[in-house]
Design a protein around this motif. Structure first.
Motif, PDB file in Angstrom:
ATOM      1  N   GLN A  39      18.886 -28.631  15.728  1.00 22.76           N
ATOM      2  CA  GLN A  39      17.492 -28.850  15.358  1.00 22.76           C
ATOM      3  C   GLN A  39      16.826 -27.493  15.110  1.00 22.76           C
ATOM      4  OE1 GLN A  39      16.505 -32.014  14.720  1.00 22.76           O
ATOM      5  NE2 GLN A  39      18.602 -32.521  15.285  1.00 22.76           N
ATOM      6  N   VAL A  40      15.563 -27.500  14.810  1.00 26.16           N
ATOM      7  CA  VAL A  40      14.860 -26.271  14.426  1.00 26.16           C
ATOM      8  C   VAL A  40      14.294 -25.502  15.622  1.00 26.16           C
ATOM      9  CG1 VAL A  40      14.293 -27.135  12.141  1.00 26.16           C
ATOM     10  CG2 VAL A  40      12.704 -27.531  14.024  1.00 26.16           C
ATOM     11  N   PHE A  41      14.573 -25.954  16.819  1.00 24.00           N
ATOM     12  CA  PHE A  41      14.053 -25.306  18.020  1.00 24.00           C
ATOM     13  C   PHE A  41      14.845 -24.039  18.336  1.00 24.00           C
ATOM     14  CE2 PHE A  41      13.834 -29.994  18.789  1.00 24.00           C
ATOM     15  CZ  PHE A  41      12.492 -30.130  18.497  1.00 24.00           C
ATOM     16  N   PRO A  42      14.211 -23.101  19.027  1.00 29.34           N
ATOM     17  CA  PRO A  42      14.970 -21.952  19.538  1.00 29.34           C
ATOM     18  C   PRO A  42      16.065 -22.455  20.494  1.00 29.34           C
ATOM     19  CG  PRO A  42      12.608 -21.583  19.763  1.00 29.34           C
ATOM     20  CD  PRO A  42      12.788 -22.999  19.321  1.00 29.34           C
ATOM     21  N   ALA A  44      17.102 -21.616  23.453  1.00 27.28           N
ATOM     22  CA  ALA A  44      16.712 -21.842  24.848  1.00 27.28           C
ATOM     23  C   ALA A  44      15.944 -23.159  25.011  1.00 27.28           C
ATOM     24  CB  ALA A  44      15.873 -20.678  25.361  1.00 27.28           C
ATOM     25  N   LEU A  45      15.071 -23.446  24.074  1.00 24.06           N
ATOM     26  CA  LEU A  45      14.313 -24.704  24.124  1.00 24.06           C
ATOM     27  C   LEU A  45      15.235 -25.895  23.874  1.00 24.06           C
ATOM     28  CD1 LEU A  45      11.628 -26.214  24.356  1.00 24.06           C
ATOM     29  CD2 LEU A  45      11.286 -25.817  21.907  1.00 24.06           C
ATOM     30  N   GLU A  47      18.419 -26.084  24.524  1.00 22.66           N
ATOM     31  CA  GLU A  47      19.225 -26.269  25.738  1.00 22.66           C
ATOM     32  C   GLU A  47      18.428 -27.039  26.791  1.00 22.66           C
ATOM     33  OE1 GLU A  47      22.338 -25.677  26.370  1.00 22.66           O
ATOM     34  OE2 GLU A  47      22.976 -24.143  24.945  1.00 22.66           O
ATOM     35  N   MET A  48      17.168 -26.677  26.964  1.00 24.44           N
ATOM     36  CA  MET A  48      16.321 -27.346  27.944  1.00 24.44           C
ATOM     37  C   MET A  48      16.073 -28.808  27.540  1.00 24.44           C
ATOM     38  SD  MET A  48      12.486 -26.390  29.243  1.00 24.44           S
ATOM     39  CE  MET A  48      11.717 -26.977  27.760  1.00 24.44           C
ATOM     40  N   LEU A  49      15.768 -29.043  26.274  1.00 25.47           N
ATOM     41  CA  LEU A  49      15.481 -30.400  25.798  1.00 25.47           C
ATOM     42  C   LEU A  49      16.683 -31.327  25.918  1.00 25.47           C
ATOM     43  CD1 LEU A  49      13.260 -29.694  22.664  1.00 25.47           C
ATOM     44  CD2 LEU A  49      12.532 -30.616  24.882  1.00 25.47           C
ATOM     45  N   THR A  50      17.881 -30.760  25.880  1.00 19.62           N
ATOM     46  CA  THR A  50      19.090 -31.568  26.012  1.00 19.62           C
ATOM     47  C   THR A  50      19.100 -32.320  27.334  1.00 19.62           C
ATOM     48  OG1 THR A  50      20.292 -29.983  24.641  1.00 19.62           O
ATOM     49  CG2 THR A  50      21.613 -31.497  25.944  1.00 19.62           C
ATOM     50  N   TRP A  51      18.508 -31.748  28.373  1.00 21.51           N
ATOM     51  CA  TRP A  51      18.411 -32.418  29.667  1.00 21.51           C
ATOM     52  C   TRP A  51      17.054 -33.049  29.902  1.00 21.51           C
ATOM     53  CZ3 TRP A  51      22.187 -34.020  32.521  1.00 21.51           C
ATOM     54  CH2 TRP A  51      23.425 -33.395  32.423  1.00 21.51           C
ATOM     55  N   VAL A  52      16.007 -32.409  29.443  1.00 22.24           N
ATOM     56  CA  VAL A  52      14.658 -32.905  29.718  1.00 22.24           C
ATOM     57  C   VAL A  52      14.409 -34.262  29.058  1.00 22.24           C
ATOM     58  CG1 VAL A  52      12.197 -32.477  29.290  1.00 22.24           C
ATOM     59  CG2 VAL A  52      13.639 -30.655  30.183  1.00 22.24           C
ATOM     60  N   ILE A  53      14.819 -34.411  27.809  1.00 26.00           N
ATOM     61  CA  ILE A  53      14.539 -35.670  27.104  1.00 26.00           C
ATOM     62  C   ILE A  53      15.221 -36.861  27.778  1.00 26.00           C
ATOM     63  CG2 ILE A  53      14.850 -36.932  24.929  1.00 26.00           C
ATOM     64  CD1 ILE A  53      14.129 -34.307  23.487  1.00 26.00           C
ATOM     65  N   PRO A  54      16.538 -36.812  28.072  1.00 21.82           N
ATOM     66  CA  PRO A  54      17.120 -37.976  28.763  1.00 21.82           C
ATOM     67  C   PRO A  54      16.515 -38.208  30.149  1.00 21.82           C
ATOM     68  CG  PRO A  54      18.855 -36.445  28.087  1.00 21.82           C
ATOM     69  CD  PRO A  54      17.556 -35.844  27.703  1.00 21.82           C
TER      70      PRO A  54
END
Length: 157
Positions: A39-42, A44-45, A47-54
């Motif tokens: 996706q277009v995110f940095p 680090a973001l 990587e974080m979203l991979t866990w935060v969203i679920p």
């Protein structure tokens, strides 16, 4: 009683959707991570979203199914669905430096952005119907008063 049953069906449907979405991401974490990194995110973001969203999706499932937290969970799920939809609209309108993969999400790898947007709009509509029932908006908005149609027209004259 009819109100509560309708709310349970609608919020249950939304919960199933979020539960399935979380399960897909958790079951194949490496694939979900690669898709998020695409996706277009940095990084680090992403990587974080991979866990935060679920994790957020699982929390929403629990909160949607509990009457005490249902209203807040409906607002949160509506916000998440709108955010995903806005992201899709931005991605398809070349707002970013590149168009990220649609990655299908819970609809599968072959799903287009348009299919995902329609899917999101369907669940946004379900959320709005749930709000209408939960907050008794149907009692406050005059066009829902089909029984009092004569009174509505006689008051406007």
């Amino acid at each position: 009683m009819k109100k509560e049953k309708s709310l349970k069906i609608i919020t249950g449907s939304i919960a199933v959707m979020f539960g399935y979405a979380a399960a897909v991401k958790v079951a194949d974490y490496s694939k979900a991570r690669v898709e998020m990194l695409n996706q277009v995110f940095p990084v680090a973001l992403a990587e974080m979203l991979t866990w935060v969203i679920p994790a957020l999706e699982i929390l929403l499932v629990v909160c949607l199914l509990l009457p005490a937290t249902r209203k807040k969970a409906l607002w949160a799920s509506l916000s998440l669905l709108v955010a995903f939809s806005v992201y899709i609209i931005l991605a398809t309108n070349d707002v970013f430096s590149r168009t990220p993969c649609s990655c299908g999400g819970i609809l599968g790898d072959g799903a287009s952005y348009l299919t995902q947007l329609i899917f999101n709009i369907f669940f946004i509509a379900l959320s709005l119907i749930a709000f209408t029932i939960e907050y008794n908006w149907n009692k406050k908005i005059s066009w829902f008063h089909f029984k009092n149609k004569k009174q509505l027209f006689s008051n406007s004259a």
